[in-house]
Design an enzyme around this catalytic site. Sequence first.
Site, PDB file in Angstrom:
ATOM      1  N   GLY A 120       0.820  -1.195   0.000  1.00  0.00           N
ATOM      2  CA  GLY A 120       0.000   0.000   0.000  1.00  0.00           C
ATOM      3  C   GLY A 120       0.861   1.254   0.000  1.00  0.00           C
ATOM      4  N   GLN A 122       2.114   5.231  -1.607  1.00  0.00           N
ATOM      5  CA  GLN A 122       2.581   5.803  -2.855  1.00  0.00           C
ATOM      6  C   GLN A 122       4.114   5.844  -2.869  1.00  0.00           C
ATOM      7  OE1 GLN A 122       0.109   8.991  -4.489  1.00  0.00           O
ATOM      8  NE2 GLN A 122      -1.270   8.799  -2.742  1.00  0.00           N
ATOM      9  N   VAL A 194       4.371   4.858   6.488  1.00  0.00           N
ATOM     10  CA  VAL A 194       3.917   3.488   6.713  1.00  0.00           C
ATOM     11  C   VAL A 194       3.378   2.926   5.407  1.00  0.00           C
ATOM     12  CG1 VAL A 194       1.585   4.195   7.405  1.00  0.00           C
ATOM     13  CG2 VAL A 194       2.493   1.997   8.191  1.00  0.00           C
ATOM     14  N   GLY A 195       3.638   1.666   5.177  1.00  0.00           N
ATOM     15  CA  GLY A 195       3.105   0.964   4.016  1.00  0.00           C
ATOM     16  C   GLY A 195       3.068  -0.519   4.319  1.00  0.00           C
ATOM     17  N   ILE A 207       7.267   0.325   8.558  1.00  0.00           N
ATOM     18  CA  ILE A 207       7.436   1.772   8.760  1.00  0.00           C
ATOM     19  C   ILE A 207       8.831   2.216   8.362  1.00  0.00           C
ATOM     20  CG2 ILE A 207       5.727   1.845  10.610  1.00  0.00           C
ATOM     21  CD1 ILE A 207       9.366   2.302  11.542  1.00  0.00           C
ATOM     22  N   CYS A 224       4.450  10.353  -1.026  1.00  0.00           N
ATOM     23  CA  CYS A 224       3.186   9.815  -0.524  1.00  0.00           C
ATOM     24  C   CYS A 224       1.969  10.595  -1.032  1.00  0.00           C
ATOM     25  CB  CYS A 224       3.180   9.768   1.007  1.00  0.00           C
ATOM     26  SG  CYS A 224       4.530   8.792   1.696  1.00  0.00           S
TER      27      CYS A 224
END
Length: 275
Positions: A120, A122, A194-195, A207, A224
Amino acid sequence: MNRYYHTINKANRTLQHIHFPGISTFQHGLDIQSALMEHNLDYKRIESKVRRIEKQNQTSSTVQQGLLDKMQQVQPRSTVLTFQFENVYASGLKSKKQISQQDIEKFARFGCKFYQLERGGQVTWHGKGQLVAYVVVDLKSFFKLSAKCFVNRVLLQSVVNVLGNFGVQGKISDENPGVWVVNSQGEEEKIASVGVRVRHGVTEFGIALNINPDLKFLNTFEMCGLKSKQTTSLKQELEKSVRNGALPSIGNAADLFAEEVAEALKMEQIDKVIL
């Protein structure tokens, strides 16, 4: 809200923390995480078969319980992988179709490789002076631990708690994922991103906390999807205040983060390995 999510399996309450000192290549980090994910997914496939056998009553109850007990004993540990990567830009699924060859060439002029990830989020930057923590956890092995709670109450709250050790007040925004600090003008600046990706209930990625990076990498390009937001670092925040001014190393920050994750997941101990 209670931020503790203890494991269902009482035999598996040790958090594994694997730290990679120095500068790691980004591909090496991806490969390590991939191997750990496959280990978890293999376990879940075998566990599923054992459950089906149990449901179909093809074995005696004693044999069934014995199989389940043995499965619990070999269940992969929840794991935190911590790195300091080479300078790279990485794109998540939201910006997968938006990155052009021209963008990739701009990144290269900054001395950064580009990676397209299946997580998830960008575009973000990873590199020297930044702590990256990948957290591999089977959500289904914890009581009432949803993906949203994992992101907010385990990953991001752990970052907020780490910052609090140094007198820096971080905040979690529902609108813009990550951890933010408010500057003297009342504007939010991002200090951690975070992703996360979840496959069959198992998490990967995590993170990135800015300890002491060169902020030109984060503030030159749109990170992001946030056009007007600036990025800050723990070093920059500490320079604004004389409180708790000792800047931690990447390794020390990694230890603090792992301790917070262990507390959030109600783990009884941490098994740390340095590779």
